[in-house]
Design an enzyme around this catalytic site. Sequence first.
Site, PDB file in Angstrom:
ATOM      1  N   VAL A  81       0.849  -1.189   0.000  1.00 42.38           N
ATOM      2  CA  VAL A  81       0.000   0.000   0.000  1.00 42.38           C
ATOM      3  C   VAL A  81       0.889   1.244   0.000  1.00 42.38           C
ATOM      4  O   VAL A  81       0.533   2.271  -0.559  1.00 42.38           O
ATOM      5  CB  VAL A  81      -0.987  -0.008   1.201  1.00 42.38           C
ATOM      6  CG1 VAL A  81      -0.274   0.084   2.533  1.00 42.38           C
ATOM      7  CG2 VAL A  81      -1.995   1.112   1.084  1.00 42.38           C
ATOM      8  N   ILE A 163      -5.418   1.910   7.900  1.00 43.55           N
ATOM      9  CA  ILE A 163      -4.731   1.089   8.902  1.00 43.55           C
ATOM     10  C   ILE A 163      -4.844   1.725  10.293  1.00 43.55           C
ATOM     11  O   ILE A 163      -5.062   1.032  11.288  1.00 43.55           O
ATOM     12  CB  ILE A 163      -3.260   0.852   8.484  1.00 43.55           C
ATOM     13  CG1 ILE A 163      -3.247   0.008   7.188  1.00 43.55           C
ATOM     14  CG2 ILE A 163      -2.465   0.170   9.594  1.00 43.55           C
ATOM     15  CD1 ILE A 163      -1.883  -0.107   6.521  1.00 43.55           C
ATOM     16  N   PRO A 186     -10.217  16.133   9.813  1.00 43.95           N
ATOM     17  CA  PRO A 186     -10.957  15.147  10.612  1.00 43.95           C
ATOM     18  C   PRO A 186     -11.606  14.121   9.689  1.00 43.95           C
ATOM     19  O   PRO A 186     -11.901  14.422   8.539  1.00 43.95           O
ATOM     20  CB  PRO A 186     -12.027  15.984  11.325  1.00 43.95           C
ATOM     21  CG  PRO A 186     -12.021  17.323  10.690  1.00 43.95           C
ATOM     22  CD  PRO A 186     -10.779  17.481   9.878  1.00 43.95           C
ATOM     23  N   ARG A 243       6.580   3.803   8.103  1.00 46.74           N
ATOM     24  CA  ARG A 243       7.869   3.682   7.421  1.00 46.74           C
ATOM     25  C   ARG A 243       8.947   4.231   8.345  1.00 46.74           C
ATOM     26  O   ARG A 243       8.688   5.198   9.091  1.00 46.74           O
ATOM     27  CB  ARG A 243       7.896   4.488   6.115  1.00 46.74           C
ATOM     28  CG  ARG A 243       7.141   3.877   4.951  1.00 46.74           C
ATOM     29  CD  ARG A 243       7.807   2.592   4.427  1.00 46.74           C
ATOM     30  NE  ARG A 243       7.130   2.053   3.274  1.00 46.74           N
ATOM     31  CZ  ARG A 243       6.189   1.097   3.307  1.00 46.74           C
ATOM     32  NH1 ARG A 243       5.798   0.589   4.463  1.00 46.74           N
ATOM     33  NH2 ARG A 243       5.651   0.659   2.198  1.00 46.74           N
ATOM     34  N   ASP A 267       8.019  -1.689  13.556  1.00 42.99           N
ATOM     35  CA  ASP A 267       8.008  -2.730  12.529  1.00 42.99           C
ATOM     36  C   ASP A 267       8.785  -2.255  11.302  1.00 42.99           C
ATOM     37  O   ASP A 267       8.961  -3.014  10.350  1.00 42.99           O
ATOM     38  CB  ASP A 267       6.565  -3.064  12.130  1.00 42.99           C
ATOM     39  CG  ASP A 267       6.496  -4.251  11.169  1.00 42.99           C
ATOM     40  OD1 ASP A 267       7.174  -5.267  11.442  1.00 42.99           O
ATOM     41  OD2 ASP A 267       5.776  -4.171  10.152  1.00 42.99           O
ATOM     42  N   HIS A 291       9.582  -5.671   9.579  1.00 39.82           N
ATOM     43  CA  HIS A 291       8.603  -5.195   8.574  1.00 39.82           C
ATOM     44  C   HIS A 291       7.653  -6.333   8.157  1.00 39.82           C
ATOM     45  O   HIS A 291       7.624  -6.736   6.985  1.00 39.82           O
ATOM     46  CB  HIS A 291       9.307  -4.603   7.348  1.00 39.82           C
ATOM     47  CG  HIS A 291       8.413  -3.683   6.559  1.00 39.82           C
ATOM     48  ND1 HIS A 291       8.875  -2.591   5.863  1.00 39.82           N
ATOM     49  CD2 HIS A 291       7.068  -3.696   6.366  1.00 39.82           C
ATOM     50  CE1 HIS A 291       7.860  -1.985   5.265  1.00 39.82           C
ATOM     51  NE2 HIS A 291       6.751  -2.642   5.554  1.00 39.82           N
ATOM     52  N   ILE A 292       6.914  -6.809   9.154  1.00 40.49           N
ATOM     53  CA  ILE A 292       6.013  -7.944   8.890  1.00 40.49           C
ATOM     54  C   ILE A 292       4.537  -7.538   9.010  1.00 40.49           C
ATOM     55  O   ILE A 292       3.677  -8.384   9.207  1.00 40.49           O
ATOM     56  CB  ILE A 292       6.305  -9.132   9.838  1.00 40.49           C
ATOM     57  CG1 ILE A 292       6.280  -8.683  11.314  1.00 40.49           C
ATOM     58  CG2 ILE A 292       7.626  -9.804   9.488  1.00 40.49           C
ATOM     59  CD1 ILE A 292       6.307  -9.839  12.311  1.00 40.49           C
TER      60      ILE A 292
HETATM   61  O1  LIG Z   1       2.159  -2.462   1.976  1.00 43.23           O
HETATM   62  C1  LIG Z   1       3.069  -1.842   2.527  1.00 43.23           C
HETATM   63  O2  LIG Z   1       3.338  -0.671   2.252  1.00 43.23           O
HETATM   64  C2  LIG Z   1       3.875  -2.523   3.510  1.00 43.23           C
HETATM   65  O3  LIG Z   1       4.647  -1.936   4.184  1.00 43.23           O
HETATM   66  C3  LIG Z   1       3.684  -3.990   3.620  1.00 43.23           C
HETATM   67  O4  LIG Z   1       3.823  -4.449   4.913  1.00 43.23           O
END
Ligand SMILES: O=C(O)C(=O)CO
Length: 326
Positions: A81, A163, A186, A243, A267, A291-292
């Site tokens: 994503v 997310i 908002p 990130r 992560d 990064h899981i």
């Molecule tokens: O989809 C993304 O950007 C991820 O970081 C996958 O974990």
Amino acid sequence: MSATPRPTVFVTRGIPLRAAELLREHVDLRVWGQERNMMPDEIRQAVPGIHGLLVHPPTRVDKAILDAAGPQLKVVGTMSVGLDHIDLRECASRKIAVGYTPDVLTDATAELTVALTLSTCRRFKEAFDAVVNGGWGTWDNAQYLCGKEVKSSVIGIVGMGRIGFATAQRLKAFKPSRILYSGKHPKVYATELDAEYVTFEDLLRESDFVIVCLSVNSGNIGLFNADTFKKMKKSAIFINTSRGVVVNQNDLYEALKLGQIYAAGLDVTTPEPLPLDSPLLTLPNVIITPHIGSATERARSAMAELTVKNILAGLKGEPLPSPVHV
Ligand SMILES: O=C(O)C(=O)CO
């Protein structure tokens, strides 16, 4: 009569079998066979003449890669994503379609964010180490490995997108006293959780958990730095599943070491993989996963299949099922 040649697609990492088979039915597939991220010069050597590129972060797709691929490249499908590894403007200027995989990984990433939140506030790293290293303490010391609870805490979500929202939904079950969030606007859907839209500064000051679910842009690189950590509570727990680049890692290390914040669960790091000599790895109050976020069988299969569908559509010049709009 000669048959029309099949397009060539290059894949920068292994993909689940079903998705690979689907792709193989239609294209000539070239796959990077090694268990590590490709270096930029390795990609440049691999892509000349391809028509489709299937990438995984953090593998970068920039001008040099697109130049090396050549003008016949029609579509880039990222199995993610996040889009920070792709030069979207450069793709747009060459009329290369770009597809990505939102939604199908939301639940998996939210679950990981909750797992990291709980394992950080309950000191899992120290707890696991104690069991393995003979440090299993007893109740003689009532404070032994005591951590913090989500119950009655203030949760601050930085980036209430898909997310962030899915994470807040799940954490709500732990009965926090408030859920705060910051961002550009908002979000109507956040009212479902009674989440309060606040300024970033207020979120930093008031939250017990600062949970970062941002998508990266040029405005939030290094957003979490010495200044922002100073504004947080000393008891704050910092979680990042977005990130690594949104965090100044040296400043995070200092903040954790000096007790300016209580703990961190990450992560994502800079770089990935995190070098084994990273000072962060010396701290007891940091839990790092590799990064899981989206690493469940269901999510990864869905991501791979959606990416393949994006690529096949792009090769035919059809609208992508999940396009990136620049
Ligand atoms: O989809 C993304 O950007 C991820 O970081 C996958 O974990």
